[in-house]
Scaffold this active site. Sequence first.
Site, short mmCIF file in Angstrom:
data_model
loop_
_atom_site.label_atom_id
_atom_site.label_comp_id
_atom_site.label_asym_id
_atom_site.label_seq_id
_atom_site.Cartn_x
_atom_site.Cartn_y
_atom_site.Cartn_z
N HIS A 1 7.97 -7.48 -3.57
CA HIS A 1 6.68 -7.90 -4.12
C HIS A 1 6.83 -9.24 -4.85
O HIS A 1 7.27 -9.28 -6.00
CB HIS A 1 6.14 -6.83 -5.08
CG HIS A 1 5.64 -5.61 -4.39
ND1 HIS A 1 4.33 -5.49 -3.95
CD2 HIS A 1 6.26 -4.47 -4.03
CE1 HIS A 1 4.19 -4.32 -3.35
NE2 HIS A 1 5.34 -3.68 -3.40
N GLU B 1 4.49 -11.05 -6.01
CA GLU B 1 3.40 -11.29 -6.96
C GLU B 1 3.71 -10.81 -8.37
O GLU B 1 3.04 -11.23 -9.32
CB GLU B 1 2.11 -10.63 -6.45
CG GLU B 1 2.11 -9.11 -6.45
CD GLU B 1 2.66 -8.50 -5.17
OE1 GLU B 1 2.32 -7.34 -4.87
OE2 GLU B 1 3.47 -9.17 -4.49
N CYS C 1 5.32 -5.99 1.72
CA CYS C 1 5.65 -4.56 1.67
C CYS C 1 4.95 -3.82 2.82
O CYS C 1 5.28 -4.02 3.98
CB CYS C 1 5.31 -4.00 0.30
SG CYS C 1 6.13 -2.41 -0.03
N TYR C 2 3.95 -2.99 2.54
CA TYR C 2 3.24 -2.30 3.62
C TYR C 2 2.63 -3.33 4.58
O TYR C 2 2.58 -3.09 5.79
CB TYR C 2 2.15 -1.40 3.06
CG TYR C 2 1.35 -0.69 4.14
CD1 TYR C 2 1.78 0.52 4.66
CD2 TYR C 2 0.18 -1.26 4.66
CE1 TYR C 2 1.07 1.17 5.67
CE2 TYR C 2 -0.53 -0.63 5.66
CZ TYR C 2 -0.08 0.58 6.17
OH TYR C 2 -0.79 1.20 7.18
N GLY D 1 0.83 -1.19 0.00
CA GLY D 1 0.00 0.00 0.00
C GLY D 1 0.86 1.24 0.00
O GLY D 1 2.06 1.18 0.30
N ASP E 1 -17.75 -14.66 -21.80
CA ASP E 1 -18.26 -14.77 -20.42
C ASP E 1 -19.71 -15.23 -20.38
O ASP E 1 -20.05 -16.17 -19.65
CB ASP E 1 -18.11 -13.43 -19.70
CG ASP E 1 -16.68 -12.92 -19.72
OD1 ASP E 1 -15.76 -13.75 -19.76
OD2 ASP E 1 -16.49 -11.69 -19.71
N LYS F 1 -10.55 -14.02 -16.30
CA LYS F 1 -10.83 -14.41 -17.68
C LYS F 1 -10.20 -15.75 -18.05
O LYS F 1 -10.82 -16.58 -18.71
CB LYS F 1 -10.34 -13.32 -18.63
CG LYS F 1 -10.58 -13.61 -20.10
CD LYS F 1 -12.06 -13.53 -20.48
CE LYS F 1 -12.52 -12.09 -20.54
NZ LYS F 1 -13.90 -11.96 -21.06
#
Length: 517
Positions: free
Chosen positions: A166, A168, A81-82, A54, A224, A365
């Site tokens: 990070h 991710e 992180c944060y 954040g 979708d 997706k």
Amino acid sequence: MKNGIVVLDFGSQYSQIIVRKVREAQVYCELFPWDAPESDVKALEPAGYILSGGPESVYAPGAPFIPEYVLQSGRPVLGICYGMQALTHALGGRVAAGQQREFGPAEIVVSENSQLMPPGTHPVWMSHGDRIERLPEGFFTSASSANSPVAAMEDPRRRYYGVQFHPEVHHTPGGKEMLRRFVIQICGCQPDWTPASIIARAVEEIRARTGGERVLAGLSGGVDSSVATALVHRAVGERLTAVFVDNGLLRKGEREQVEAAFSGLAHGFVISDARQTFLSALAGVTDPEQKRRVIGETFIRVFEAEARKADSPRFLVQGTIYPDVIESRAPERSSAHKIKSHHNVGGLPEDLSFELIEPLRYLFKDEVRAVGEALGLPEELVWRQPFPGPGLAVRCLGEVTAGRLDILRGADAIFTEELTRAGLLGKRAGGGGARVAQAFAVLLPVSTVGVMGDQRTYQQVAALRAVVSDDFMTADWARLPDELLARVANRIVNEVRGINRVVYDITSKPPATIEWE
């Protein structure tokens, strides 16, 4: 879902990517704002928590903090992180401003006793100003970098972990494996979030909810709504009536393609020709949010009319997916600022007479496509170009008219045709380069001067958009060959009457969105 992971969002631009990476480990994961009601979060019965990054400092007035129930749960916690700084602050450690802000690539050295990462030197992606200066009691430093003496910390007894980098993002090559270790080895989750399990769970829930009643499915022709319809058909069989609304906002040849694909899918397949209804409702409308609201309400009114013909089913199926929910800021799942309303999330009328069934509401997706393939849908349908619910209305910037739609359809068809011919679209596309995930043309509400056959022209501008993406939460513009773009532009200005200039969009998401409206 007792085998799931909760990500608490402290405002990071990467929060949704954490969810995606956990799901790639075949573990269900869901995103909640950090201050979501405790009952909403605990209803998922999570096996562990991940605290996102954040932009704030833990000492800033009103800074996000870790809810008490997280630390009282006895579940494993990973702070990123944060999230790591918030964990340190909550447990009595000290966070201070770093001597040097650290943004971008860095190298960390991991200790031998880390449960999260293998020992040695690893490249990571840093994005922080503050850093840890004193560990909370019970933690040890498991990794360090040149600017972060505490680049990772661990307390195996309480199963609390923190990383300053990070994991991710793809700039941290070992991050995916680190998250897999946390959710499977430390949290004890089973890797059972698969297309087969998604289908089985959805079928069970749909049957339980609908009982023996009839269901109406709204087909837009996109991936979708097509997968959602097929999934509900698996659950209710002949109790499903599928309605395809030709709203006049479709791509070239789309009505014929949908009719060929679905005429034998459901017990009842209906095509409702509502082209004039939609165009009349959109007359004079130029604001994109108003377009969505108009289209959302008109869709519902058309469905209501069809429902009366089909013995008034109580339930309506929609192909809402997780990015729709997040971008529309659906209140029960995200505190992010609303980016845009999706006609099937934020654009529905308040006096909706149906109960919605949205079996894909928490799928990305790529997960939707995997479910479609597992359901046995044709590859050409599952891997069709994504198409927004409001159709060409949000690609026809400015007023939507029949004439402008015809111009846009022509440009879009040429772009798609050339990309397909070059082997850049579809599941097996890519070759030596990245596959284009989505591509389309946009008609701009401006005209420019041109010259054709020694005569001055003053015609409209077409913008081409092509992106590379896995989850559609982030996307990068596709580096298409110069000769391909030149050929597309040449064909459009020569074959589509009304366009004399073509431009190419080279903006990524973020900061832009994939669609222009």
